[in-house]
Write a protein that holds these residues in place. Structure first.
Motif, PDB file in Angstrom:
ATOM      1  N   ARG A  50       0.821  -1.209   0.000  1.00 44.43           N
ATOM      2  CA  ARG A  50       0.000   0.000   0.000  1.00 44.43           C
ATOM      3  C   ARG A  50       0.860   1.267   0.000  1.00 44.43           C
ATOM      4  O   ARG A  50       0.572   2.218  -0.729  1.00 44.43           O
ATOM      5  N   ASP A  51       1.918   1.271   0.808  1.00 42.45           N
ATOM      6  CA  ASP A  51       2.685   2.498   1.022  1.00 42.45           C
ATOM      7  C   ASP A  51       4.047   2.513   0.320  1.00 42.45           C
ATOM      8  O   ASP A  51       4.786   3.486   0.452  1.00 42.45           O
ATOM      9  N   ARG A  53       5.093   3.064  -2.625  1.00 44.49           N
ATOM     10  CA  ARG A  53       5.181   3.732  -3.926  1.00 44.49           C
ATOM     11  C   ARG A  53       5.763   5.136  -3.750  1.00 44.49           C
ATOM     12  O   ARG A  53       5.525   5.807  -2.754  1.00 44.49           O
ATOM     13  N   ILE A  54       6.491   5.507  -4.741  1.00 47.38           N
ATOM     14  CA  ILE A  54       7.060   6.863  -4.745  1.00 47.38           C
ATOM     15  C   ILE A  54       5.984   7.811  -5.253  1.00 47.38           C
ATOM     16  O   ILE A  54       5.471   7.643  -6.358  1.00 47.38           O
ATOM     17  N   VAL A  55       5.642   8.759  -4.405  1.00 45.21           N
ATOM     18  CA  VAL A  55       4.607   9.718  -4.804  1.00 45.21           C
ATOM     19  C   VAL A  55       5.212  11.044  -5.257  1.00 45.21           C
ATOM     20  O   VAL A  55       4.567  11.807  -5.978  1.00 45.21           O
ATOM     21  N   VAL A  63      11.250   6.246   0.634  1.00 47.81           N
ATOM     22  CA  VAL A  63      10.473   5.073   0.220  1.00 47.81           C
ATOM     23  C   VAL A  63      11.400   3.883   0.015  1.00 47.81           C
ATOM     24  O   VAL A  63      11.081   2.759   0.402  1.00 47.81           O
TER      25      VAL A  63
END
Length: 140
Positions: A50-51, A53-55, A63
């Motif tokens: 869920r978390d 990923r590079i945003v 990350v």
């Protein structure tokens, strides 16, 4: 003599039962711990999916570190669970052996009771036969 033997066999059977129950409690605690480790590993994997990923470009180094740490934690949890598996198997084997011994003692006790019952029935039959013969001899 037979009464003492029956009590001794009953005691041995109860001791095996207590041993099995104690090992069952220990095995349940171990299984609970293994389930908890597996649950935590799955939760960490879900959080990673869920978390992880590079945003934004600024979060990229964080990350990457998060992904490495999460994977390391998942690996540690899985190894800890795998390390507990031999203990669980050993406890199961010990419980199986104790149960086998308990059933052997129970079988010996049951056979001893059967022999005692058969011996008592044979004695009663012999006494009855003797009384019939004595009565038959008097009636003549």
């Amino acid at each position: 003599m037979a009464n003492r033997r029956d009590r001794a066999l009953g005691l041995i059977e109860r001791l095996h039962r207590v041993e099995i129950e104690a090992r069952a409690v220990e095995l349940n605690a171990l299984r609970d711990k293994m389930t908890d480790l597996e649950r935590r590993s799955a939760e960490t994997a879900e959080a990673l999916a869920r978390d992880g990923r590079i945003v934004s470009i600024e979060s990229a180094p964080y990350v990457g570190a998060y992904i490495r740490d999460a994977r390391a934690q998942i690996g540690a949890l899985d190894r800890a669970r795998a390390d507990l598996e031999p203990q669980a198997t050993a406890l199961e084997d010990a419980m199986r052996e104790s149960f086998r011994e308990m059933k052997t003692v129970a079988t010996v006790a049951a056979r001893a009771k059967l022999r005692a019952t058969q011996a008592r029935a044979a004695r009663e039959a012999a006494d009855t036969d003797e009384m019939v013969l004595l009565r038959w001899g008097r009636d003549d």
